[in-house]
Enzyme design. Structure first.
Site, short mmCIF file in Angstrom:
data_model
loop_
_atom_site.label_atom_id
_atom_site.label_comp_id
_atom_site.label_asym_id
_atom_site.label_seq_id
_atom_site.Cartn_x
_atom_site.Cartn_y
_atom_site.Cartn_z
CG ASP A 1 -1.70 1.23 1.43
OD1 ASP A 1 -2.29 1.69 0.44
OD2 ASP A 1 -1.71 1.76 2.56
CB VAL A 2 1.08 4.28 -1.77
CG1 VAL A 2 1.90 5.58 -1.80
CG2 VAL A 2 1.54 3.34 -2.88
CG ASP A 3 -2.13 7.42 0.31
OD1 ASP A 3 -1.12 7.96 -0.15
OD2 ASP A 3 -3.24 7.45 -0.26
N GLY B 1 -5.10 2.96 -3.30
CA GLY B 1 -6.38 3.60 -3.56
C GLY B 1 -6.21 5.09 -3.75
CE LYS C 1 -5.13 -0.56 -1.64
NZ LYS C 1 -4.53 -0.05 -0.39
CG MET D 1 -7.77 4.88 5.55
SD MET D 1 -7.16 3.85 4.17
CE MET D 1 -8.47 4.05 2.97
#
Length: 227
Positions: A20-22, A110, A158, A52
């Protein structure tokens, strides 16, 4: 649910790791930073927390947040220039170690591709290993919506991306690392071989409860020690 020792072993022999990124690869939530930049931060931050936490569907939360932000192309570009995303401490070293082991690394987010591509460049991750949402703009640069056909625009997206990657590359062991409900929702054995909850930037209770059989969420240093 996969045990802690099983998860550690899977991470060691993974042929693909998906991040995941954030709040995982980077310290912040990209959409919240964009909202602050556009002057609507407070309204959007609460929606992000709900998304989230899994209390609303991701697509609903994304649509509602973007309808408030309504960012222009110019604002997005200026955000990236003036306030580039901040990498989580140690993430570059971890990705470098994975690359040296010939492990394929993917960013599945996302968030927005225009921001995630900037992150990928810092980590030497090929752009065709990036899966994220695409903002749409009119010819004059004004906000025109987002591409809701992207799998990452929906809950469960995802997992569908990872399923596609396994089919495309023939991966045997895929590990997903993330902090939120959209990372957790496709727990093994449905899509990933193992899920590792990341708590280095923010701890989400429902992810902590289900990650690594309820053990504490991991940080980058623990991942490096396993790697």
């Amino acid at each position: 649910m996969t045990s802690l020792s099983q998860t550690q072993e899977m991470f060691r022999r993974a042929d693909a790791v998906c991040f995941d990124v954030d709040s995982t690869v980077i310290k912040e939530e990209g959409i919240d930073e964009l909202a602050k930049f556009c002057g609507v931060g407070d309204a959007v931050t609460e929606m992000t927390r709900k998304a989230m936490g899994g209390s609303v569907t991701f697509k609903t939360a994304l649509t509602e947040r973007l309808s408030i932000i309504r960012c222009s192309r110019e604002q997005v570009n200026k955000l990236i220039t003036d306030h580039p995303p901040q990498l989580t401490a140690g993430i570059k070293e971890l990705v470098d170690r994975l690359h040296k082991r010939n492990v394929k690394v993917f960013l599945i987010s996302g968030g927005f591709r225009c921001i995630v591509e900037h992150v990928a460049a810092q980590l030497d991750i090929p752009l065709d290993h990036v899966y994220a949402n695409r903002l749409k703009f009119y010819f004059n640069g004004e906000y025109a919506g987002f591409d809701d056909s992207q799998p990452t625009a929906e809950s469960g997206g995802k997992g569908r991306v990872i399923s596609m990657l396994k089919e495309q590359y023939g991966f045997k062991t895929v590990v997903m690392i993330g902090d939120g409900a959209t990372d957790l929702e496709a727990c093994p054995p449905l899509y990933y071989s193992a899920f590792i909850g990341f708590g280095g930037n923010v701890i989400r209770p429902q992810v902590k409860e289900r990650s690594l059989c309820g053990d504490a969420l991991v940080g980058i240093m623990i991942l490096e020690s396993i790697c």
